[in-house]
Design an enzyme around this catalytic site. Sequence first.
Site, PDB file in Angstrom:
ATOM      1  N   ASP A   1       8.880 -40.871  43.526  1.00  0.00           N
ATOM      2  CA  ASP A   1       8.084 -41.977  44.061  1.00  0.00           C
ATOM      3  C   ASP A   1       7.199 -42.543  42.946  1.00  0.00           C
ATOM      4  O   ASP A   1       6.157 -41.968  42.679  1.00  0.00           O
ATOM      5  CB  ASP A   1       7.280 -41.545  45.278  1.00  0.00           C
ATOM      6  CG  ASP A   1       6.579 -40.190  45.107  1.00  0.00           C
ATOM      7  OD1 ASP A   1       6.952 -39.388  44.232  1.00  0.00           O
ATOM      8  OD2 ASP A   1       5.641 -39.958  45.882  1.00  0.00           O
TER       9      ASP A   1
ATOM     10  N   GLU B   1       1.360 -33.858  33.805  1.00  0.00           N
ATOM     11  CA  GLU B   1       2.384 -34.008  34.832  1.00  0.00           C
ATOM     12  C   GLU B   1       3.693 -34.586  34.306  1.00  0.00           C
ATOM     13  O   GLU B   1       4.772 -34.225  34.766  1.00  0.00           O
ATOM     14  CB  GLU B   1       1.812 -34.923  35.924  1.00  0.00           C
ATOM     15  CG  GLU B   1       2.718 -35.189  37.080  1.00  0.00           C
ATOM     16  CD  GLU B   1       2.136 -36.225  38.024  1.00  0.00           C
ATOM     17  OE1 GLU B   1       2.614 -36.306  39.159  1.00  0.00           O
ATOM     18  OE2 GLU B   1       1.202 -36.950  37.620  1.00  0.00           O
TER      19      GLU B   1
END
Length: 526
Positions: free
Chosen positions: A304, A487
């Site tokens: 996403d 991340e």
Amino acid sequence: MPHYASARVTLAAALLALAPGCATSPLQRGEVSRAAIAQSPAQLFGPLFVEVQMRRLFADGKTFVDAVPRRDPRAILADYRVAARRTDAELRAFVQANFDLPAEQAPVADQPSRPSRPLLPHIRALWDDLARPPVEPEPGGSALAFDGAHVVPGGRFREIYYWDSYFTMLGLREDGRRDLIEGMVDGFVALVERHGHVPNGARSYYLSRSQPPFLYAMMDLSDMRDPAVLGRRLDALIAEHDYWMRGGRVVTMADGALLNRYWDDLDTPRDESFREDVETARASGRPAATVYRHLRAAAESGWDFSSRWLADGRTLATIDTTDLVPADLNSLLYGMERAIAARCRVLVRPCAASFERRADARRQAVERWLWDDAEGRYGDYDRDAGRIRPGLSAVTAYPLFTRLASPQRAARVAATIDAKLIAPGGLRTTRIDTGQQWDAPNGWAPLQWIAADGLLAYGHDGPARRIAARWVATVQRGYQSSGKLVEKYDVETVRPGGGGEYPLQDGFGWTNGVTRAMMARWGIGD
């Protein structure tokens, strides 16, 4: 306040009923554990929730949905309605007086530091920093119960997430943290027993969807041999398979084959990205509920967002996730079906043959519908267009990771990955730069492992090693300059990544896990 009136109407419709996927699903063999379904913040706080999110009182839409009310939500809502029209400052004061808010995370760039130790001991030390005890939810909060000790990703991600956890566990295994591996597997099994599936994450606002189903692979990392525990885990896998094989997640192909797609049982804005979803729907010119479902389904995919899910390949407002039959999900479900069959044999249950048949049927369907022979890749089948969607992505590695691909096709995928997806800093996610975080120039830890492990399984050690070596070097370079593991990374310029709905997060569970596992498997790094 007209600028969010349409959002209020959309939400009101959603509050009238819970979607089917939010209901408790019994496990197979009559073993049922029922739990009251937690209401999401949108369901609990209705108009107050809409005002807080649409006015953007907090920079991160996740802040309010992770808050814990200090008193009965009904009393808070009643007091809110007495004087619902407040200035932003008054509304913020009302929220602060009635909720315990989580600390907002500063962007990584605002937290400079230098490493005080080499990367490997730093990763080992991070496990305790990111570890959390079992979770007992507070009344009115969005946290779901989680029964075992576990590791969270870090940053704004304060709770355990489904697919993240497998990649985190790869590193835990190398560092001997069996306590956390068993706690996480048992905690996920308990989530299936309560809710019929593993939610996206351990929050009430994630209950209407799942994430890529890696639970069977997590179980392979466990040393558990107790037959009673193994039986409970098998029941959970069968229940999870049942979740994926009903409702909107099942697609019947033209030849009658059953495959799956990402889905969400709600068609409202996501609680944690409410304002962003409302704005995307407005920009689309399509029915809002349709857009919300596509956005939510993309969140279930874990990607996403990405050009994979965009009809025009570039613009979020054209998102059409549920129109696609994805190669990653169907490869993982093949792996799940094979794993269930194997566990049925070990426990001498009469379910092995049926799941072997399902796995074989799925393999044939994937090879027929999700293979692009001209480009030598696997991809996502566009049901409207009647063909595989254009655009090479790292998803092509999934059939190798789950050992679904034939050796011949695996060789072609290896050549495609080597020629087109390996960048200076690791594996590219896609070759298109849209500004979305699951596109170029970003690389992500889970995809590095999926590709390298899959390539190695078919004997393509050269590209597997190149991915691993370049990824570890990228992480080491970032760590030396900032003292952090983050991340995602820009694998073109070999630096921390960007894009997406929120600032770059540090921590970071799956980066730590994959990097640690690659260092061990390929003998690279410090």
